[in-house]
Design an enzyme around this catalytic site. Structure first.
Site, PDB file in Angstrom:
ATOM      1  N   ARG A  44      46.514  31.769  35.941  1.00  0.00           N
ATOM      2  CA  ARG A  44      46.097  33.110  35.837  1.00  0.00           C
ATOM      3  C   ARG A  44      47.140  34.090  36.485  1.00  0.00           C
ATOM      4  NH1 ARG A  44      45.909  33.837  40.518  1.00  0.00           N
ATOM      5  NH2 ARG A  44      45.402  35.933  40.205  1.00  0.00           N
ATOM      6  N   GLY A  45      47.129  35.343  36.497  1.00  0.00           N
ATOM      7  CA  GLY A  45      48.249  36.084  37.055  1.00  0.00           C
ATOM      8  C   GLY A  45      49.234  36.311  35.990  1.00  0.00           C
ATOM      9  N   ALA A  46      49.635  37.419  35.935  1.00  0.00           N
ATOM     10  CA  ALA A  46      50.823  37.873  34.634  1.00  0.00           C
ATOM     11  C   ALA A  46      52.028  36.885  34.585  1.00  0.00           C
ATOM     12  CB  ALA A  46      51.125  39.315  34.733  1.00  0.00           C
ATOM     13  N   ARG A  84      44.545  36.143  26.101  1.00  0.00           N
ATOM     14  CA  ARG A  84      44.087  37.088  27.278  1.00  0.00           C
ATOM     15  C   ARG A  84      44.936  38.535  26.662  1.00  0.00           C
ATOM     16  NH1 ARG A  84      43.861  36.069  33.217  1.00  0.00           N
ATOM     17  NH2 ARG A  84      42.259  37.771  32.972  1.00  0.00           N
ATOM     18  N   GLN A  86      39.362  36.486  43.478  1.00  0.00           N
ATOM     19  CA  GLN A  86      40.937  35.804  43.208  1.00  0.00           C
ATOM     20  C   GLN A  86      41.263  36.077  44.601  1.00  0.00           C
ATOM     21  OE1 GLN A  86      39.547  37.725  40.642  1.00  0.00           O
ATOM     22  NE2 GLN A  86      40.753  37.164  39.034  1.00  0.00           N
ATOM     23  N   ASP A  88      49.586  43.770  35.813  1.00  0.00           N
ATOM     24  CA  ASP A  88      49.632  43.169  34.689  1.00  0.00           C
ATOM     25  C   ASP A  88      50.263  43.512  33.717  1.00  0.00           C
ATOM     26  OD1 ASP A  88      46.883  42.314  36.106  1.00  0.00           O
ATOM     27  OD2 ASP A  88      47.454  40.462  34.908  1.00  0.00           O
ATOM     28  N   ASN A 127      46.155  46.970  36.835  1.00  0.00           N
ATOM     29  CA  ASN A 127      46.050  45.786  37.578  1.00  0.00           C
ATOM     30  C   ASN A 127      44.410  45.297  37.609  1.00  0.00           C
ATOM     31  OD1 ASN A 127      47.202  43.913  39.064  1.00  0.00           O
ATOM     32  ND2 ASN A 127      46.227  44.775  41.124  1.00  0.00           N
ATOM     33  N   LYS A 128      43.874  44.316  38.338  1.00  0.00           N
ATOM     34  CA  LYS A 128      42.716  43.856  38.478  1.00  0.00           C
ATOM     35  C   LYS A 128      41.841  45.153  38.666  1.00  0.00           C
ATOM     36  CE  LYS A 128      41.774  40.680  37.916  1.00  0.00           C
ATOM     37  NZ  LYS A 128      41.240  40.170  36.454  1.00  0.00           N
TER      38      LYS A 128
HETATM   39  O1  MRU Z   1      42.467  38.070  35.782  1.00  0.00           O
HETATM   40  P1  MRU Z   1      43.767  37.558  36.790  1.00  0.00           P
HETATM   41  O2  MRU Z   1      43.492  36.617  37.899  1.00  0.00           O
HETATM   42  O3  MRU Z   1      44.757  37.064  35.758  1.00  0.00           O
HETATM   43  O4  MRU Z   1      44.511  38.973  37.407  1.00  0.00           O
HETATM   44  C1  MRU Z   1      45.688  38.874  38.095  1.00  0.00           C
HETATM   45  C2  MRU Z   1      46.046  40.267  38.800  1.00  0.00           C
HETATM   46  O5  MRU Z   1      45.318  41.210  38.306  1.00  0.00           O
HETATM   47  C3  MRU Z   1      47.329  40.281  39.314  1.00  0.00           C
HETATM   48  O6  MRU Z   1      47.154  41.233  40.182  1.00  0.00           O
HETATM   49  C4  MRU Z   1      48.365  40.594  38.541  1.00  0.00           C
HETATM   50  O7  MRU Z   1      48.599  39.527  37.381  1.00  0.00           O
HETATM   51  C5  MRU Z   1      49.854  40.453  39.172  1.00  0.00           C
HETATM   52  S1  MRU Z   1      50.194  38.850  39.532  1.00  0.00           S
HETATM   53  C6  MRU Z   1      51.520  38.696  40.302  1.00  0.00           C
END
Ligand code: MRU
Length: 369
Positions: free
Chosen positions: A53-55, A90, A203, A244, A254-255
């Site tokens: 996970r993470g963009a 996603r 996370q 993201d 973002n999250k």
């Molecule tokens: O749902 P996730 O864990 O994929 O969400 C991740 C985030 O929101 C991060 O802050 C974002 O992807 C930036 S990662 C460098």
């Protein structure tokens, strides 16, 4: 980054140069396990079930998913099927579409028999480029932390608040929001990180805390509601988060919960920075609130929680009463006006179209044409 003395990226090839290996992030922080991906379906599952996970890492995994998909059939129709399957995993992180578009545009002009080898070469480049980009983000972001340290006459400690995990686990290596923290810490600037737990999937508590621990960076895990209180009491010098998808006008998705932190930062005069690699900029969108698709995930992520019991076993428990519905919005949008600056691989810019176009002038030319 090192895990128990061994250098790791978050995604790599097995010795057969075909099988893709990843760290299963659903098991962290309690178990460090790796998983092998050998098919398109494996890659799609790893992204949708959030083993990765993470963009940026979602984008890198999609690139390798394309490689796996072409085994035995690299026809145009297989390429199209792989593209659609991976794109559907996603909805919010635009790096997924960026990586798939990049792969498709490089593979389609080739003869089918050349495509799989070319795909592996390009996926490796995507990963290497991400590492370079994140390292540069780290350098530019470190300068911001260093400036605060100088302003404090090198006294005390610089307190950084971050949300979710935008560390090396969210990228191929280094991270985005956490890269400046690693670089500052490595240079001897005393940093302490307030780590938002980041409900519902935690996370922050599970991944960011684990990473910072491995690297020896002082940090404290806090529940998501604490940030405002800390800012009111002068206990946060700077917020740095990831994203993201950021629109061409600088709106930041973002999250979930990021927006509330930005509001609190604004109200308390705390600088609020967003760190992002250029593939996270969606040049096709202007208005983040209106146009960015917000993922809604299963309600069980809210109603249940997994952790380690006193016997060391991983157990899942139910938090909410039977019969109470739960909603699980995974992301929110912070309007550009609350963002002090965007930390990119090319430097720090205002969160605005003009700011981004100054750093990425080729995009200005493309939008105009
Ligand atoms: O749902 P996730 O864990 O994929 O969400 C991740 C985030 O929101 C991060 O802050 C974002 O992807 C930036 S990662 C460098």
């Amino acid at each position: 980054m090192n895990v128990d003395g061994k250098a790791y990226r978050t995604i790599w090839l097995a010795p057969d140069n075909k099988t893709v290996e990843i760290i299963d992030q659903t098991k962290l922080p309690h178990l460090f396990t790796t998983v092998q991906l050998t098919s398109l379906e494996d890659a799609a599952h790893a992204i949708s079930a959030m083993l990765v996970r993470g963009a940026p890492l979602i984008g890198a995994t999609a690139a390798y998913g394309m490689c796996l998909a072409l085994e035995g059939d690299a026809s145009d129709s297989r390429l199209a099927q792989a593209y659609e399957t991976l794109l559907a995993t996603r909805p919010t992180a635009v790096n997924l579409r960026w990586a798939l578009d990049d792969m498709r545009s490089k593979l389609l002009p080739l003869a089918p028999e050349e495509r799989q080898a070319a795909a592996y070469r390009r996926a490796a480049e995507v990963c290497d480029e991400d590492v370079e980009i994140c390292s540069s983000i780290g350098d530019h972001g470190k300068n911001l932390i260093s400036a605060l340290w100088e302003k404090n006459e090198r006294k005390g400690v610089i307190n950084v608040l971050t949300h979710c995990n935008a560390g090396w686990l969210a990228t191929v290596d280094w991270g985005t929001a956490i890269a400046p923290i690693y670089k500052a810490h490595d240079e001897g600037i005393p940093v302490h990180v307030w780590v938002d737990e980041t409900r519902p999937r935690n996370q922050g508590a599970s991944l960011t805390a684990w990473e910072l621990n491995r690297h020896g960076v002082p940090h404290t895990v806090i529940v998501d509601n604490v940030g405002g209180h800390l800012m009111q009491h002068g206990l946060v010098d700077i917020c740095i988060v990831g994203t993201d998808r950021t629109t061409a006008a600088g709106d930041v998705c973002n999250k979930i919960g990021t927006y509330l932190k930005a509001l609190a930062a604004d109200a308390n005069g705390v600088p609020f920075y967003v760190a992002l690699p250029s593939p996270t900029i969606d040049w096709t969108l202007e208005d983040g609130l209106r146009d960015i698709p917000i993922e809604q995930r299963d309600a069980t992520e809210v109603s249940h929680m997994t952790g380690r019991n006193s016997e060391g076993e991983l157990v899942t428990i139910q938090l909410t009463p039977d019969g109470s519905p739960a909603a699980n919005y995974a992301f929110d949008v912070t309007p550009a006006r609350y963002v002090t600056g965007l930390i990119t691989e090319r430097g720090v810019s205002p969160a605005s179209r003009e700011g981004l176009e100054t750093l990425f002038p080729q995009q200005q030319a493309m939008t105009a044409s």
